[in-house]
Every structure is written in structure tokens, then in C-alpha cells.
Design a protein around this motif. Structure first.
Motif, short mmCIF file in Angstrom:
data_model
loop_
_atom_site.label_atom_id
_atom_site.label_comp_id
_atom_site.label_asym_id
_atom_site.label_seq_id
_atom_site.Cartn_x
_atom_site.Cartn_y
_atom_site.Cartn_z
N LEU A 270 0.83 -1.20 0.00
CA LEU A 270 0.00 0.00 0.00
C LEU A 270 0.86 1.25 0.00
O LEU A 270 1.93 1.29 0.62
CB LEU A 270 -0.91 0.01 1.24
N ASP A 271 0.42 2.27 -0.69
CA ASP A 271 1.11 3.56 -0.76
C ASP A 271 0.11 4.67 -0.43
O ASP A 271 -1.10 4.46 -0.57
CB ASP A 271 1.70 3.77 -2.16
N PRO A 272 0.59 5.85 -0.02
CA PRO A 272 1.98 6.31 0.05
C PRO A 272 2.72 5.77 1.28
O PRO A 272 2.10 5.42 2.28
CB PRO A 272 1.83 7.84 0.13
N SER A 273 4.04 5.75 1.17
CA SER A 273 4.88 5.15 2.21
C SER A 273 4.81 5.92 3.52
O SER A 273 4.83 5.32 4.60
CB SER A 273 6.32 5.09 1.73
N TRP A 274 4.71 7.25 3.45
CA TRP A 274 4.73 8.05 4.68
C TRP A 274 3.48 7.83 5.52
O TRP A 274 3.48 8.11 6.71
CB TRP A 274 4.88 9.54 4.34
N TYR A 275 2.44 7.28 4.90
CA TYR A 275 1.21 7.01 5.66
C TYR A 275 1.07 5.51 5.96
O TYR A 275 0.96 5.11 7.12
CB TYR A 275 -0.01 7.50 4.86
N PHE A 276 1.09 4.67 4.91
CA PHE A 276 0.86 3.25 5.12
C PHE A 276 2.09 2.52 5.64
O PHE A 276 1.97 1.43 6.19
CB PHE A 276 0.39 2.60 3.82
N GLY A 277 3.28 3.10 5.44
CA GLY A 277 4.49 2.45 5.95
C GLY A 277 4.42 2.22 7.46
O GLY A 277 4.55 1.09 7.93
N PRO A 278 4.21 3.27 8.27
CA PRO A 278 4.11 3.08 9.72
C PRO A 278 2.92 2.20 10.13
O PRO A 278 3.02 1.42 11.08
CB PRO A 278 3.95 4.51 10.26
N ILE A 279 1.79 2.32 9.41
CA ILE A 279 0.61 1.52 9.75
C ILE A 279 0.91 0.03 9.56
O ILE A 279 0.64 -0.80 10.45
CB ILE A 279 -0.60 1.93 8.90
N GLN A 280 1.49 -0.32 8.41
CA GLN A 280 1.80 -1.73 8.18
C GLN A 280 2.89 -2.21 9.12
O GLN A 280 2.90 -3.38 9.51
CB GLN A 280 2.21 -1.94 6.72
N GLN A 281 3.79 -1.34 9.52
CA GLN A 281 4.83 -1.72 10.47
C GLN A 281 4.19 -2.14 11.80
O GLN A 281 4.58 -3.16 12.39
CB GLN A 281 5.79 -0.55 10.69
N VAL A 282 3.22 -1.37 12.25
CA VAL A 282 2.54 -1.69 13.51
C VAL A 282 1.74 -2.98 13.39
O VAL A 282 1.80 -3.86 14.26
CB VAL A 282 1.62 -0.52 13.93
N LEU A 283 0.97 -3.12 12.29
CA LEU A 283 0.14 -4.30 12.13
C LEU A 283 0.97 -5.57 11.92
O LEU A 283 0.63 -6.63 12.45
CB LEU A 283 -0.82 -4.11 10.95
N LEU A 284 2.07 -5.47 11.17
CA LEU A 284 2.93 -6.64 10.98
C LEU A 284 3.63 -7.00 12.28
O LEU A 284 3.84 -8.18 12.57
CB LEU A 284 3.96 -6.36 9.89
N GLY A 285 3.97 -5.99 13.09
CA GLY A 285 4.54 -6.28 14.40
C GLY A 285 3.56 -7.05 15.27
O GLY A 285 3.94 -8.01 15.95
N ALA A 286 2.29 -6.64 15.22
CA ALA A 286 1.26 -7.36 15.97
C ALA A 286 1.08 -8.77 15.41
O ALA A 286 0.85 -9.73 16.16
CB ALA A 286 -0.06 -6.60 15.91
N GLY A 287 1.19 -8.91 14.08
CA GLY A 287 1.06 -10.23 13.47
C GLY A 287 2.19 -11.16 13.87
O GLY A 287 1.97 -12.35 14.14
N VAL A 288 3.41 -10.63 13.93
CA VAL A 288 4.55 -11.45 14.38
C VAL A 288 4.38 -11.82 15.85
O VAL A 288 4.71 -12.94 16.26
CB VAL A 288 5.87 -10.69 14.15
N GLY A 289 3.84 -10.90 16.64
CA GLY A 289 3.55 -11.23 18.04
C GLY A 289 2.55 -12.36 18.14
O GLY A 289 2.65 -13.23 19.02
N HIS A 290 1.56 -12.37 17.22
CA HIS A 290 0.58 -13.46 17.22
C HIS A 290 1.24 -14.78 16.84
O HIS A 290 0.87 -15.84 17.36
CB HIS A 290 -0.54 -13.13 16.24
N LEU A 291 2.23 -14.74 15.95
CA LEU A 291 2.97 -15.95 15.62
C LEU A 291 3.65 -16.52 16.86
O LEU A 291 3.63 -17.74 17.10
CB LEU A 291 4.02 -15.65 14.54
N LEU A 292 4.26 -15.65 17.66
CA LEU A 292 4.88 -16.12 18.89
C LEU A 292 3.85 -16.73 19.84
O LEU A 292 4.14 -17.72 20.52
CB LEU A 292 5.61 -14.95 19.57
#
Length: 298
Positions: A270-292
Motif C-alpha cells: 500500500l502507498d503512500p509510504s509516509w502514511y501506510f508504511g508506519p501503519i503496516q509496520q505496527v500491524l505486521l509487528g502485531a502479526g509477528v507477536g501473534h505468531l509467537l
């Protein structure tokens, strides 16, 4: 005369016609979705947004900002109905859309009141930051990395045993993932940490769309560390990002505690990076936490 001193607007025939067209559009989509066997999601993703949009159409606003808010909200609601399975994208993009709409309206109004209408030609420049990824402007840093570290109350040998057993489905604890209804694996198969071993994460079909699966294969293995490549990805999440590589490592902190670290490389969809970059970073971090969480280390 400014907006505050303007008379209270009344409903006109145009408001009723617009509300009727919105309702008709919603009825057609509702029938189509129900015939596809998704009556439950039809109520949430079709009926509710359509009713809200129709109600807004029958609520005339006096101020310019009020009219912009109404029009923007109706557009977002109808977009969520049309996209249906992509409604989560509409939710994530809504703050950006509101900011652009209201910011542009405020700027145009300020320029008008300053009696310098020729400056309006600069307004299109406000759209430049949103052109990223459209083909007109290049993408900025689409390859991203997320890393999650957790210390668990288990000795390192027990952690290695549980990791070897592989992940298993578990309830989602992350608040952002639950609030947004982000799809998570409902079926997990596979185990092992040797080169060639595979873990498969299956996604059940939901209101967001068909499920699909993600297949991860052990590409490298060393004491306390294993690397995964993703050999297949037909999962619903592939529309938002692409998994590239993952590393899982663990080390003893003391005799009774072990540090687990997961690093995932992915390509943002998803773009633009300055908006969706941080959002996906947070959601992917939560997803990796769910993997753990699925590895049953606590």
C-alpha cells in the motif's frame, strides 16, 4: 455572509433522490452478497454502511466543512460497500482521505477570503505526496522489516522443543488486529526446524474474502537460529504485503528464561509510504507477536 450566519438548510428533493439511489445501490449489492452465501457479512459490510450513507444524504449541512465531511463520509461508506472484501483498506485510508479533503477545503476558503484567488493553482501541489505508487511517481522504500523480541519463562532447551513442534492456531490477543478484524491463520500444519521442513498457515474465508494459505520452508538452520523462505502465498493478506524472508532465533538469558527474536522482511503493498508504511509496520509487528503466541511459549 459566512457559514455561521447562513440559514439552517432544509431537505430538498435532491436529498431524497440521492438517498434513494444509495439505498437502491445497497439493495442490489445486498442481494448479490446473500446469493453468494454470505448473509452474515452482507449485514455488516453492506446494509450498515448503506443505511449510514442514506442517513447522511438526508442530513443537509450548513458549513462548507460540514458538507465536505458528509460527502467524504458517504464516499467512504459506499467505497467499503463496493470493495466489500477490501473494506479494511477503506478503514485504514479514512484518516488520510479526511485530512486531504478538509485540508484542501480550508486552504481554498482561506485563499478566497484573502482575495487572492490566483493562488488556488497551487492546490494541486497538495496532491503530490499522494501520487506515490500510481505510476506517475516512484514507490519509496517498499521493502520493510519488522522485528519482535520476547523473553519467556522457559529454559532454552524447552523453548527449542516447542519451536520444533511448530505453531498451532490460538486466539488473537492483539487489540489492533481484533479491532480491524485482520485475518489470522485458522489452520496450521507442519513442524520441524531442519532445512526443507515446512510450516503451512491456512486462512479461513471471511468477510474480507477467500482464505488461501501461506507456505514457509526452512531455508537455513544453525544452533539457536533458523531462516524461512516463503514458497507459496495465496493468502488473503497477499493483497496488502508480500512476505520475503523470516528469521527465528533464541538464546538463554538465564537458566529459567529465554529470549525469542523474530525478524520478518516484507514488501509493502500500500502507498503512500509516509502514511501506510508506519501503519503496516505496527500491524505486521502485531502479526509477528501473534505468531509467537501460536508457538505456545508461555
Amino acid at each position: 455572509m459566512n457559514d455561521d450566519s447562513a440559514p439552517t438548510p432544509r431537505r430538498t428533493r435532491a436529498h431524497w433522490i440521492l438517498a434513494g439511489l444509495i439505498t437502491l445501490f445497497g439493495a442490489v449489492v445486498f442481494v448479490v452478497v446473500v446469493r453468494q452465501g454470505r448473509a452474515d457479512s452482507a449485514v455488516l459490510f453492506v446494509a450498515l454502511p448503506v443505511l449510514l450513507a442514506a442517513a447522511l444524504a438526508l442530513t443537509p449541512r450548513r458549513s462548507a466543512q460540514g458538507r465536505v465531511f458528509t460527502a467524504t463520509t458517504m464516499a467512504l461508506l459506499l467505497a467499503s460497500v463496493a470493495l466489500h472484501e477490501g473494506a479494511i483498506c477503506v478503514v485504514l485510508a479514512a484518516p488520510l482521505v479526511y485530512a486531504v479533503a478538509h485540508g484542501t477545503t480550508a486552504l481554498i476558503r482561506a485563499l478566497r477570503e484573502a482575495n487572492r484567488p490566483y493562488v488556488v493553482v497551487a492546490v494541486p501541489l497538495l496532491l503530490l505526496p499522494g501520487l506515490e505508487g500510481t505510476g506517475i511517481a516512484p514507490r519509496v522504500a517498499p521493502d520493510q522489516t519488522v522485528e519482535v523480541t520476547r523473553v519467556v519463562g522457559l529454559p532454552v532447551d524447552q523453548v527449542a522443543e516447542r519451536l520444533t513442534a511448530g505453531p498451532r492456531p490460538t486466539d488473537v490477543r492483539s487489540v489492533p488486529l481484533r479491532l480491524l478484524g485482520v485475518p489470522t491463520p485458522g489452520q496450521v500444519t507442519g513442524d520441524g526446524l531442519d532445512v526443507g521442513d515446512r510450516w503451512m498457515f491456512g486462512y479461513h474465508g471471511s468477510a474480507h474474502g477467500p482464505g488461501g494459505h501461506l507456505l514457509a520452508e526452512v531455508q537455513s538452520a544453525a544452533p539457536g537460529q533458523v531462516g524461512f523462505d516463503f514458497v507459496e502465498d495465496s493468502s488473503i493478506t497477499a493483497r496488502w504485503f508480500t512476505w520475503r524472508h523470516a528469521e527465528l532465533s533464541w538464546r538463554a538469558v538465564d537458566p529459567g528464561h529465554t529470549e525469542i527474536r523474530v525478524r520478518v522482511d516484507y514488501t509493502r503493498g500500500l502507498d503512500p509510504s509516509w502514511y501506510f508504511g508506519p501503519i503496516q509496520q505496527v500491524l505486521l509487528g502485531a502479526g509477528v507477536g501473534h505468531l509467537l503466541d501460536m508457538l505456545a511459549l508461555e
